[in-house]
Structure formats: C-alpha cells, structure tokens
Design a protein around this motif. Structure first.
Motif, PDB file in Angstrom:
ATOM      1  N   ASP A  74       0.601  -0.886  -0.293  1.00  0.00           N
ATOM      2  CA  ASP A  74       0.008  -0.445   0.088  1.00  0.00           C
ATOM      3  C   ASP A  74       1.236   0.990   0.445  1.00  0.00           C
ATOM      4  OD1 ASP A  74      -2.547  -0.976  -0.416  1.00  0.00           O
ATOM      5  OD2 ASP A  74      -2.773  -1.067   2.139  1.00  0.00           O
ATOM      6  N   GLY A  75       2.133   0.981  -0.043  1.00  0.00           N
ATOM      7  CA  GLY A  75       2.686   2.148   0.141  1.00  0.00           C
ATOM      8  C   GLY A  75       3.232   3.289  -0.568  1.00  0.00           C
ATOM      9  N   PRO A  76       3.206   4.464  -0.529  1.00  0.00           N
ATOM     10  CA  PRO A  76       3.878   5.222  -1.577  1.00  0.00           C
ATOM     11  C   PRO A  76       4.619   4.282  -3.005  1.00  0.00           C
ATOM     12  CG  PRO A  76       4.626   6.273   0.332  1.00  0.00           C
ATOM     13  CD  PRO A  76       3.860   4.823   0.853  1.00  0.00           C
ATOM     14  N   SER A  77       4.793   5.397  -3.917  1.00  0.00           N
ATOM     15  CA  SER A  77       5.764   5.235  -4.991  1.00  0.00           C
ATOM     16  C   SER A  77       6.157   6.419  -5.474  1.00  0.00           C
ATOM     17  CB  SER A  77       5.091   4.112  -5.720  1.00  0.00           C
ATOM     18  OG  SER A  77       3.982   4.264  -6.621  1.00  0.00           O
ATOM     19  N   THR A  78       7.076   6.011  -6.491  1.00  0.00           N
ATOM     20  CA  THR A  78       7.927   6.933  -7.082  1.00  0.00           C
ATOM     21  C   THR A  78       7.635   7.244  -8.608  1.00  0.00           C
ATOM     22  OG1 THR A  78       9.722   6.349  -6.107  1.00  0.00           O
ATOM     23  CG2 THR A  78       9.916   7.643  -7.142  1.00  0.00           C
ATOM     24  N   THR A 103      -2.844  10.522  -6.667  1.00  0.00           N
ATOM     25  CA  THR A 103      -1.899  11.110  -6.441  1.00  0.00           C
ATOM     26  C   THR A 103      -0.949  10.973  -6.497  1.00  0.00           C
ATOM     27  OG1 THR A 103      -1.720  10.961  -4.288  1.00  0.00           O
ATOM     28  CG2 THR A 103      -4.041  12.172  -5.156  1.00  0.00           C
ATOM     29  N   VAL A 104      -0.074  12.275  -6.596  1.00  0.00           N
ATOM     30  CA  VAL A 104       0.705  12.863  -6.717  1.00  0.00           C
ATOM     31  C   VAL A 104       1.320  14.048  -6.411  1.00  0.00           C
ATOM     32  CG1 VAL A 104       3.157  14.099  -8.610  1.00  0.00           C
ATOM     33  CG2 VAL A 104       1.676  11.679  -9.544  1.00  0.00           C
ATOM     34  N   THR A 105       2.636  13.717  -5.314  1.00  0.00           N
ATOM     35  CA  THR A 105       2.910  15.428  -4.346  1.00  0.00           C
ATOM     36  C   THR A 105       4.558  15.569  -4.809  1.00  0.00           C
ATOM     37  OG1 THR A 105       1.794  13.632  -2.744  1.00  0.00           O
ATOM     38  CG2 THR A 105       3.648  15.943  -2.115  1.00  0.00           C
ATOM     39  N   LEU A 106       4.318  16.908  -5.142  1.00  0.00           N
ATOM     40  CA  LEU A 106       4.944  17.096  -6.254  1.00  0.00           C
ATOM     41  C   LEU A 106       6.557  16.964  -4.778  1.00  0.00           C
ATOM     42  CD1 LEU A 106       4.346  20.062  -8.075  1.00  0.00           C
ATOM     43  CD2 LEU A 106       5.219  17.639  -9.116  1.00  0.00           C
ATOM     44  N   ALA A 107       8.071  17.259  -4.934  1.00  0.00           N
ATOM     45  CA  ALA A 107       9.403  17.540  -3.966  1.00  0.00           C
ATOM     46  C   ALA A 107       8.510  18.604  -3.046  1.00  0.00           C
ATOM     47  CB  ALA A 107      10.204  17.642  -4.492  1.00  0.00           C
TER      48      ALA A 107
ATOM     49  N   ARG B 283     -18.945  17.935   0.232  1.00  0.00           N
ATOM     50  CA  ARG B 283     -20.116  17.127   0.066  1.00  0.00           C
ATOM     51  C   ARG B 283     -20.121  16.004  -0.062  1.00  0.00           C
ATOM     52  NH1 ARG B 283     -19.818  21.014  -5.524  1.00  0.00           N
ATOM     53  NH2 ARG B 283     -18.550  22.982  -4.586  1.00  0.00           N
ATOM     54  N   ARG B 284     -21.353  15.602  -0.476  1.00  0.00           N
ATOM     55  CA  ARG B 284     -21.566  14.309  -0.795  1.00  0.00           C
ATOM     56  C   ARG B 284     -21.185  14.055  -2.030  1.00  0.00           C
ATOM     57  NH1 ARG B 284     -27.325  10.938  -1.181  1.00  0.00           N
ATOM     58  NH2 ARG B 284     -26.331   9.569  -2.531  1.00  0.00           N
ATOM     59  N   ASP B 285     -20.275  12.675  -2.041  1.00  0.00           N
ATOM     60  CA  ASP B 285     -19.634  12.102  -2.798  1.00  0.00           C
ATOM     61  C   ASP B 285     -18.093  12.729  -3.074  1.00  0.00           C
ATOM     62  OD1 ASP B 285     -22.285  10.944  -4.799  1.00  0.00           O
ATOM     63  OD2 ASP B 285     -22.236  11.927  -5.713  1.00  0.00           O
ATOM     64  N   ASP B 286     -18.145  13.193  -2.411  1.00  0.00           N
ATOM     65  CA  ASP B 286     -16.045  14.037  -2.255  1.00  0.00           C
ATOM     66  C   ASP B 286     -15.710  12.641  -1.604  1.00  0.00           C
ATOM     67  OD1 ASP B 286     -17.026  16.639  -3.058  1.00  0.00           O
ATOM     68  OD2 ASP B 286     -16.413  17.205  -0.335  1.00  0.00           O
ATOM     69  N   LEU B 287     -14.141  12.313  -2.427  1.00  0.00           N
ATOM     70  CA  LEU B 287     -13.439  10.976  -1.788  1.00  0.00           C
ATOM     71  C   LEU B 287     -12.865  11.841  -1.352  1.00  0.00           C
ATOM     72  CD1 LEU B 287     -13.016   8.265  -2.345  1.00  0.00           C
ATOM     73  CD2 LEU B 287     -11.595   8.484  -3.914  1.00  0.00           C
ATOM     74  N   ILE B 288     -12.640  11.285   0.457  1.00  0.00           N
ATOM     75  CA  ILE B 288     -11.396  11.558   1.185  1.00  0.00           C
ATOM     76  C   ILE B 288     -10.309  10.567   0.518  1.00  0.00           C
ATOM     77  CG2 ILE B 288     -11.163  11.459   3.432  1.00  0.00           C
ATOM     78  CD1 ILE B 288     -13.787  11.993   4.005  1.00  0.00           C
ATOM     79  N   VAL B 289      -9.006  11.138   0.246  1.00  0.00           N
ATOM     80  CA  VAL B 289      -7.870  10.245   0.909  1.00  0.00           C
ATOM     81  C   VAL B 289      -6.609  10.294   1.236  1.00  0.00           C
ATOM     82  CG1 VAL B 289      -6.194  11.064  -1.444  1.00  0.00           C
ATOM     83  CG2 VAL B 289      -8.176  11.475  -2.401  1.00  0.00           C
ATOM     84  N   THR B 290      -6.322  11.990   1.851  1.00  0.00           N
ATOM     85  CA  THR B 290      -5.931  11.906   2.913  1.00  0.00           C
ATOM     86  C   THR B 290      -6.652  12.384   4.356  1.00  0.00           C
ATOM     87  OG1 THR B 290      -4.711  14.525   2.889  1.00  0.00           O
ATOM     88  CG2 THR B 290      -3.816  12.212   1.634  1.00  0.00           C
ATOM     89  N   GLY B 293      -2.294  14.193   5.660  1.00  0.00           N
ATOM     90  CA  GLY B 293      -1.398  14.003   4.660  1.00  0.00           C
ATOM     91  C   GLY B 293      -1.450  12.255   4.767  1.00  0.00           C
ATOM     92  N   LYS B 294      -2.155  11.627   5.514  1.00  0.00           N
ATOM     93  CA  LYS B 294      -1.573  10.138   5.745  1.00  0.00           C
ATOM     94  C   LYS B 294      -2.684   9.568   4.533  1.00  0.00           C
ATOM     95  CE  LYS B 294      -1.602   6.351   8.121  1.00  0.00           C
ATOM     96  NZ  LYS B 294      -2.668   5.334   7.238  1.00  0.00           N
ATOM     97  N   PRO B 295      -2.495   8.727   3.642  1.00  0.00           N
ATOM     98  CA  PRO B 295      -3.476   8.464   2.402  1.00  0.00           C
ATOM     99  C   PRO B 295      -4.447   6.996   3.631  1.00  0.00           C
ATOM    100  CG  PRO B 295      -1.882   8.083   1.470  1.00  0.00           C
ATOM    101  CD  PRO B 295      -1.325   8.679   2.825  1.00  0.00           C
ATOM    102  N   ILE B 296      -5.370   7.386   3.231  1.00  0.00           N
ATOM    103  CA  ILE B 296      -6.985   7.284   3.584  1.00  0.00           C
ATOM    104  C   ILE B 296      -7.104   5.888   3.000  1.00  0.00           C
ATOM    105  CG2 ILE B 296      -9.037   6.697   4.956  1.00  0.00           C
ATOM    106  CD1 ILE B 296      -6.854   7.589   6.690  1.00  0.00           C
ATOM    107  N   ARG B 297      -6.985   4.359   2.773  1.00  0.00           N
ATOM    108  CA  ARG B 297      -8.169   3.320   1.434  1.00  0.00           C
ATOM    109  C   ARG B 297      -8.698   3.063   1.955  1.00  0.00           C
ATOM    110  NH1 ARG B 297      -2.744   3.813   1.737  1.00  0.00           N
ATOM    111  NH2 ARG B 297      -0.955   4.390  -0.231  1.00  0.00           N
ATOM    112  N   ARG B 298      -9.024   2.820   2.674  1.00  0.00           N
ATOM    113  CA  ARG B 298     -10.801   1.873   3.932  1.00  0.00           C
ATOM    114  C   ARG B 298     -10.880   2.967   4.593  1.00  0.00           C
ATOM    115  NH1 ARG B 298      -5.660  -0.455   3.632  1.00  0.00           N
ATOM    116  NH2 ARG B 298      -5.937  -2.406   2.273  1.00  0.00           N
ATOM    117  N   VAL B 299     -13.076   2.950   4.932  1.00  0.00           N
ATOM    118  CA  VAL B 299     -13.477   3.088   5.392  1.00  0.00           C
ATOM    119  C   VAL B 299     -12.698   2.701   6.955  1.00  0.00           C
ATOM    120  CG1 VAL B 299     -16.087   3.240   6.662  1.00  0.00           C
ATOM    121  CG2 VAL B 299     -16.151   3.152   4.233  1.00  0.00           C
TER     122      VAL B 299
END
Lengths: 369, 336
Positions: A74-78, A103-107, B283-290, B293-299
């Motif tokens: 699941d980790g980030p890639s490059t 998603t892409v995070t820039l430096a 809003r409805r249908d927004d996808l929460i990605v992080t 700063g930490k990526p969220i992959r599951r409910v």
C-alpha cells in the motif's frame, strides 16, 4: 551542449574541492568524497522526483521469481517529472492494481490528483498527467555518455520523508533487451520503480522499471534487490512519449502464428490465426521463419524474446523458407486482442499440440507470436 | 581504533597506489570488526537449528542480538572468532526495541583465566547520513562455521525511517527509527550482525527478516546505535511506557458510503447540517484521500484516525472532487 559542459566543469571542481577538503580535515574519513557526491547528485534531481499514492483497485496475485516473492503493498511509489506542464513518467508496475484514485505529491509538498493517461507494456512505463505548470524537469544524460562501470544512484520515494531513499551501484551493461534497457547493480525494487537512476552529475540515466527475461506484466519484480536491475533511457522514452502523452497505450505486437522449433533451425509456423497480419500477408502453416528484421532466428526462444520488444503498430520484416524458396514479408503487428483464433489442426495431429488462441505471454502452453 | 588515514576517492581521482591503500584501509576496518561479532546458535525447529549473529558489548562476553524466541533454547551458544563455542543464556530482553542481551559463559570453557574479548560500543546513527558507505559484519546463511570468519559486505545507507514492517503476517512491534541499507541483510543468519561506518564505528544492529508494509519486499534494516545504547544503559523506551489517554472523539458530521462497490473507498454519503464538515464545505460524493497528509484507503482507517481526535482539534482532509484535490480543515465539535 554548452550547459552540459558547464555542469561537468562545476561538478569536477566540486569533486576536487571535496577531495582536498576531506584530505585536510578528516584524517580518518575514508570514503567521504563519494557519499557527498552521491548526495549532491541526488539533491539536483530530487525536486523532480515525485511521490505517487494510490487508493483502491484489485489486489494482484503474489509476485514470485528469482527466489523472492511479495505482495503489492500500500505504500507510496515514485515518479519523475517529464514535462513542465504536468506530465509525470513512472513505471506501470506502480499501477498493477488499477487504482481508482492516484495522487502525486511534488517535492515541494503540493499534492494533485493524477490521471493515468497511458501505459507502455513493453518498457513498463506509465504516463500521468497532473494539472500543474512550471514543474522542474530533470536533466537527462545522453545515451552516448553511458559507460559500463559508471556510478549510478537509484532514487525512490517509497519510505516517504523529505529525501529520496538511495541505492548506489554502477552501470552493469548497456543495450540490454535489444537496446531497450540499461542494467545496473544498484538495488532496484518497489522502493524506486518509477524513480530515476542518476549519474554523479545529477543527470538521469534512466527510469527504474522491473523487466524480466519473459517481459510479462510483473516479470522482473521477482528479481528485485538482486543486483540485476534495469532502467529505460531517454532515447527509448522519446520513441513513445508523444503516443503516451496522447493517451495511446503501447502493447506488444503480434503477427498471429503458432510456432515451434524447426529442423534444421528456425521456427516452424504450426498455424496461422485468422484474421491476423500473418494471414493477411499470406504466411502459411509449415513455413519456416529464419529471420526477423534481419536478425537470424534459430529457436522459438529467440523469436519470442525479439517479438516481446515489438509493439502493436510497428512493422517487422519476416524472412521465411517455404519449401526451398526464401520469401520476405513486411507486416504491421496487431495487439493480441485484434488477432483471431487459430484454425483447427489437421486430424492426424495429436490433440496436445492443437493450436489455440492462448496469448503469447503463456509460451509454455502454446508459443504464438 | 582505526589508524589508517587512507581516503577512498573516486576512480577519476585515484591512481593505482591510492586505490591499493584504500583497499588496505577497508581491510583494517573489517579486521578490527570481525572478532567483535559472534555466531549464535539457538533452538531447533524440526531438523534445522536457529542461527544468527550477535555483537560483543563487553570483554566478559555480553552480546547484543535481535530478540527471538529461538534464543530461549537450552542449548543456546555463541561462537567467537577463534572458533570457541560458549554456552550462553539470555540475561535481558526488550520487547519494545526487539533487542536481547546474551551472556556467553566464558568460565564454562576457561575455568581459571577467561579471555578478555574485543567488543564494540554503539555510536549514534547521527554519525551517518543517507548516501554514506556502510559495512556489514554478520553470518548470512551461516556460511561461516567454527573458526571461519564472518562475512563482510559493503553498502550504502539508503534512508533513515520508522519501521513499518511485518514478519509473516504479524506486524513487528518496534516502530522506532531504523537504518535502511542497500546491502542485502534480510536473510537467515544476518540478524544481530553489526552495521558499521566505513571507518569502523558500530552504528546499528541488523534486524530480523522482515517484510516492509510499504513496499511488500524484504527490508534490509538495522536498529540504530542510539537505541542499542539506550537498551544497554537500561533506559526505558518512551514508546513502551506512554499510555494513550482515552479521548471522546470529536464530532465531524460526515457519514460515509457503506454499501455497494464504493464500500472500500472513503466516499462521503451525507454531510450533517451545521457541522464541522458542512462548514468546511464538504459535499456528498467527495472522496476523502488523506487525513493530515496520510493516505486513507479504507473506511475503517477513516474511523480509526478520526476517533483519535477530540473536540476542538483541527483535522485536515484532502478531498477528491471531480478532477480536483481540495483541502478542507475541520474543527471538530463536542460529541452530539
């Protein structure tokens, strides 16, 4: 050219300075000059090295080979900035799950939603686009400047953090896989697939990708960290960048023949698929392929390896023997999905050798090209 | 310890003479280091015996190695560079740091005059930065037996990071800092070996075979010298003693999709009126990605993280809406 010389000069001066500085100040500091040079080189490219994160998608099976096996994690890639207006080039390996969101995070910390616009299944590349401009594009080393034994440093974002993780090695070989790849003994793995392999001047030698002997989708990943790693150079990327940027994926090309080793050498066509480029060109079951693009074909292995580097849409010249007659065909290759089924074999053939529509990625069950 | 003043320089700059001296310098470093690392043999699993490496930390035979149940064997023994096999026992273990202190019983072999063994003192990994050369002294695949010297390897420090790894299916409890190297050390036998600077300072203890949760691949890592030093000095692990104050989670006003194909991704189903989420413009249908700063992959991850934030705390969400990534800051309310 001038700019390159300038960089070389600066770099040489920096090295000389480092070397004299370490002589003077650190009597026990063995091996200080190279690490500083590695870090300086990395620092030049790091602004162009992005972190890719994905959400969603299916879990592919475990990857095995080369004594190692692993699951896609699941980790980030490059990835690496390819054009200032938002193109990112990376390895298709990072998207084997077909993620829903990338998603892409820039430096500099800015994060963007990215579109996966195309893949190159042969070079294991992927092109992403983000909605950004003014991105820092790295300097690439010219193919003519690659030398076996040259220092090379792989950079990867898999561990997060401000600085890319680095692995140091040398160029082991150039011109691998018919000119497709450059080989390094830096440890390449999911840590840096999609990231750059750089030289000491901070120029990109190639993009780290998993490539294995059979070039199937995840082949080569099993060889991770083995000291046998491959990168795709700029000349290969230039060949496909326009198509990728247009959203055209590059897939292996087929001419549509089931094949087997022949006596006295060469490859016998067992059956010709219909429709297929081979059928259209008038190639027949029983023909013996002896050359492709002027390269002699001694065995099925040779042919499969050579064809695995040819994309759909490319033309190849096939030379074959029909009875005692030498014939040459020029055919434009199709993707496997555009190749029809093989006709049923003559009834006296054993059932086991019956040609099928098995794709060329399963050469053990049915070699087809 | 290291007397050599030789500098390894780039091939560009180094003449043959200098290259030869560089080789000598490395030789001196590893020659000093080799007798300070021992072979360890522990419990058996079926036909095969557990084996590993350990670093001597005192002249009377104390050895640091990675914690393993295989150390609890009756027949635990350590073999020094001269091939002498000493009975050994675990005298201290640190679950949080995954380290163990083993005492070689020197008197069991030398009843009258036990030898004074060479040993290492750990130094902080601040001594190295990514890109620095490192050397490794260990017994990978137990290729060294008896008085055969251990294997030495050269590599580079790849990065310093937090350990996020597992053994088989179980996450490794140590989540402190580790040194990741590009020498291949994640193999049977290397665990407990020494990671050294190129001039012979001991900066880390090689970890056990582990799989990175980030990459899915074997992780070549070492517990840094400062952790080993803290263990030797008996400093308790802050990580292990800290207790998480149970907090009542703040109210955010987000209800996620629970059913259908979107079940796994964190899609917003409803936003409560006059809630932190509505005020932040979700809003409805927004996808929460992080989250922060930490990526969220599951409910499940969404709830785990949000439940750790109390009223008044600010949580930053990256939201995918169409093609755009939008950042929303939610100041959580009192529970409703």
């Amino acid at each position: 050219m001038m700019r390159q010389r300038y960089i070389n000069l600066l770099f040489g001066l920096a090295l000389a300075w480092l070397s004299s500085a370490t002589h003077a100040s650190t009597p026990s500091g063995i091996g200080v000059a190279e690490p500083q040079a590695f870090r300086n080189a990395a620092a030049r490219v790091e602004p162009s090295v992005v972190t890719i994160e994905t959400v969603g998608g299916a879990m592919p099976p475990d990857i095995a080979g080369g004594g190692q096996s692993f699951r896609i994690a699941d980790g980030p890639s490059t990835g690496l900035i390819h054009a200032a207006d938002g193109l990112i080039i990376t390895s298709s390996f990072n998207f084997v799950r077909d993620p829903s969101v990338i998603t892409v995070t820039l430096a500099d910390g800015r994060r963007f939603v990215a579109d996966l616009i195309a893949r190159d299944e042969i070079r294991k590349l992927a092109m992403l686009r983000i909605d950004a401009t003014g991105l820092p594009v790295p300097v690439w080393a010219a193919p003519t400047e690659r030398r076996v034994g040259m220092w090379s440093i792989a950079l990867g974002r898999a561990f997060g953090g401000d600085r890319a993780a680095m692995s140091v090695g040398m160029i082991s070989a150039v011109g691998r896989f018919d000119g497709l790849a450059v080989q390094t003994d830096a440890k390449l793995s999911p840590v840096n697939y999609g990231g750059p392999l750089i030289d000491l001047a901070g120029r990109v030698i190639g993009l780290c990708v998993p490539i294995g002997p059979n070039l199937s989708e995840m082949a080569g990943a099993g060889l991770y960290d083995s000291g046998v790693g491959f990168v795709i150079g700029i000349e290969q990327i230039r060949r496909v960048q326009t198509r990728l940027a247009r959203g055209e994926s590059i897939v292996p090309g087929k001419f549509g023949a089931a094949i087997q080793d022949a006596e006295p050498g060469g490859v016998r066509i067992k059956a010709v698929a219909e429709p297929s480029p081979a059928h259209q060109a008038g190639m027949l079951a029983g023909d013996r392929i002896v050359e492709i693009d002027g390269q002699p074909i001694a065995r099925v292995d040779t042919l499969m390896r050579l064809m695995s580097l040819r994309a759909a849409g490319e033309a190849v010249t096939i030379t074959l023997m029909r009875d005692e007659q030498r014939m040459t065909f020029r055919v434009t290759l199709h993707s496997i999905s555009a190749i029809g089924p093989f006709p049923a074999p003559p009834s006296d053939e054993p059932a086991a050798s019956r040609p099928s529509t098995a794709p060329a990625s399963q050469p053990a069950s049915q070699p087809a090209a | 310890m290291i007397r050599s003043v030789t500098l390894i320089t780039l091939t560009l700059l180094a003449g043959p003479a200098r290259a030869e001296r560089a080789t000598d310098a490395l030789h001196d470093v590893v020659t000093e280091a080799l007798p300070r690392v021992v072979k360890l043999y522990g419990a058996s699993v079926g036909q095969s015996e557990w084996f590993g490496s350990g670093v001597l930390v005192s002249s009377d035979g104390q050895v640091v190695t990675m914690l393993s149940v295989m150390l609890d064997a009756d027949r635990l023994r350590g073999v020094t560079a001269d091939g002498t096999a000493y009975p050994a026992r675990v005298v201290r273990r640190d679950e949080a740091r995954q380290l163990a202190l083993v005492q070689l019983d020197l008197a069991a072999v030398h009843a009258t005059q036990p030898p004074s063994l060479p040993y290492f003192a750990p130094v902080s990994s601040d001594a190295v930065q990514p890109g620095d050369w490192v050397t490794v002294v260990a017994n990978p695949f137990r290729v060294a037996e008896g008085d055969e010297l251990l294997s030495v390897m050269l590599g580079t420090l790849s990065t310093k990071t937090k350990l996020d790894a597992r053994r088989y299916t179980q996450d490794i409890r140590y989540d402190g800092p580790v040194l990741v190297v590009d020498a291949i050390t994640s193999n049977p036998g290397s665990s407990g070996g020494a990671l050294l600077t190129l001039d012979g300072r001991w900066i880390g203890l090689l970890g056990r075979i582990a799989t990175s949760n980030l990459t899915g691949t074997r992780l070549n890592y070492a517990i840094p010298g400062e952790e080993v030093d803290a263990f030797l000095r008996g400093v308790p692990t802050i990580r292990s003693v800290q207790t998480v104050e149970p907090i009542e989670p703040g109210y955010h006003g987000i209800k996620l999709f629970k059913f259908g194909f979107r079940r796994k991704l964190v899609y917003v189903d409803r936003v409560a009126g006059n809630s932190p989420a509505s005020r932040a413009g979700l809003r409805r249908d927004d996808l929460i990605v992080t989250i922060d700063g930490k990526p969220i992959r599951r409910v499940r991850e969404f709830h785990e993280i949000m439940n750790r934030h109390g009223p008044g705390e600010v949580v930053t969400l990256d939201i995918k809406r169409g093609k755009k990534l939008i950042t929303a800051k939610l100041t959580l309310d009192e529970p409703r």
